[in-house]
Design a protein around this motif. Structure first.
Motif, PDB file in Angstrom:
ATOM      1  N   GLY A  95       0.804  -1.209   0.000  1.00  4.00           N
ATOM      2  CA  GLY A  95       0.000   0.000   0.000  1.00  4.00           C
ATOM      3  C   GLY A  95       0.842   1.267   0.000  1.00  4.00           C
ATOM      4  N   ALA A 143       1.629   4.800   2.302  1.00  4.36           N
ATOM      5  CA  ALA A 143       1.518   5.432   3.613  1.00  4.36           C
ATOM      6  C   ALA A 143       1.699   6.940   3.497  1.00  4.36           C
ATOM      7  N   ASN A 182      -3.807   6.171   5.902  1.00  2.90           N
ATOM      8  CA  ASN A 182      -4.063   5.419   4.680  1.00  2.90           C
ATOM      9  C   ASN A 182      -5.173   6.124   3.921  1.00  2.90           C
ATOM     10  N   LEU A 191      -3.249  -0.768   4.061  1.00  2.01           N
ATOM     11  CA  LEU A 191      -1.849  -0.390   4.229  1.00  2.01           C
ATOM     12  C   LEU A 191      -1.212  -1.324   5.246  1.00  2.01           C
TER      13      LEU A 191
END
Length: 238
Positions: free
Chosen positions: A176, A178, A207, A213
């Protein structure tokens, strides 16, 4: 605040604390018959009634093998349990603790929890996997001066704006994107990128994407408890 309020409540059953007060308060209660099986599940012996029992009287869930073992309850969540020529035991394996007890003394598990609270408060208050308003985190490893966690933040969620007096943190993004507040700076980290948060430094993880994430966090310091979190801003009211 919520934890303190909960801890201040008297320990009592719902029958006495709630149901028996309805008449006193003038509240009408209506009952409906429900024809189903019922077990209080208030003890490990109740657990035995809900799961298959083998030819030797053992009730086992998870990765369990037995040889010449009789009338045991064995529950494995991570590692293998091997029972060899033992009778009437309760063996429960979790990531943070292992319980071995005589099946006839199952009621004394409460006494063990109390002893842990007196001698090792971490094990009672801090679980290996903890669910939060923004997702969850799981402890992977710990030593005298370090702790390793996996942190999962759900889409659109964030941890509180916070700082720590006794520890620093190193974050590595494994999945993901950040959005990181670090002091007065705001940064974006993608998979395989990392950042270091010093002690006393104000920080936050967010997120803002539509995907989860996932972060690996390495804490270093002299105090590695959740009580070292000083929340400066928190949308969940903690």
């Amino acid at each position: 605040m919520r934890k303190k309020s909960f801890e201040s409540l008297e320990s009592d059953s719902i029958d006495y604390a709630v149901m028996e007060k309805f008449n006193m308060l003038g509240i009408r209660v209506y009952l409906s018959m429900l024809d189903v099986g019922w077990d209080d599940m208030g003890s490990f012996l109740s657990y035995k009634n809900q799961y298959p029992i083998d030819n030797s009287g053992n009730t086992c869930t998870g990765d369990v093998v037995s040889f010449e073992a009789r009338n045991n309850i064995a529950i494995s969540t991570n590692r293998n349990i091997s029972l060899v020529n033992v009778d009437n035991l309760i063996v429960v394996e979790t990531k943070d603790s292992i319980l071995v007890a005589n099946i006839n003394d199952a009621k004394n598990v409460k006494s063990i929890v109390k002893l842990h609270g007196e001698h090792n408060n971490d094990i009672v208050d801090e679980h290996t996997k903890v669910f939060t308003p923004w997702g969850w985190y799981e402890q992977l490893d710990q030593g005298d001066s370090y702790k390793v966690k996996k942190i999962v933040i759900e889409p659109g969620k964030s941890i509180s704006l916070q700082r720590h007096k006794h520890r620093s943190e190193h974050w590595v993004v494994i999945k993901g994107t950040a959005f990181v507040t670090k002091g007065s700076d705001t940064l974006t980290l993608s998979s395989n990128e990392s950042i270091y948060i010093e002690k006393e430094e104000i920080h936050r993880l967010e997120n803002k994407s539509d995907d989860t994430l996932e972060i690996i966090e390495v804490q270093s310091g002299t105090r590695l408890l959740e009580s070292d979190i000083e929340r400066l801003e928190d949308q969940y009211g903690r």
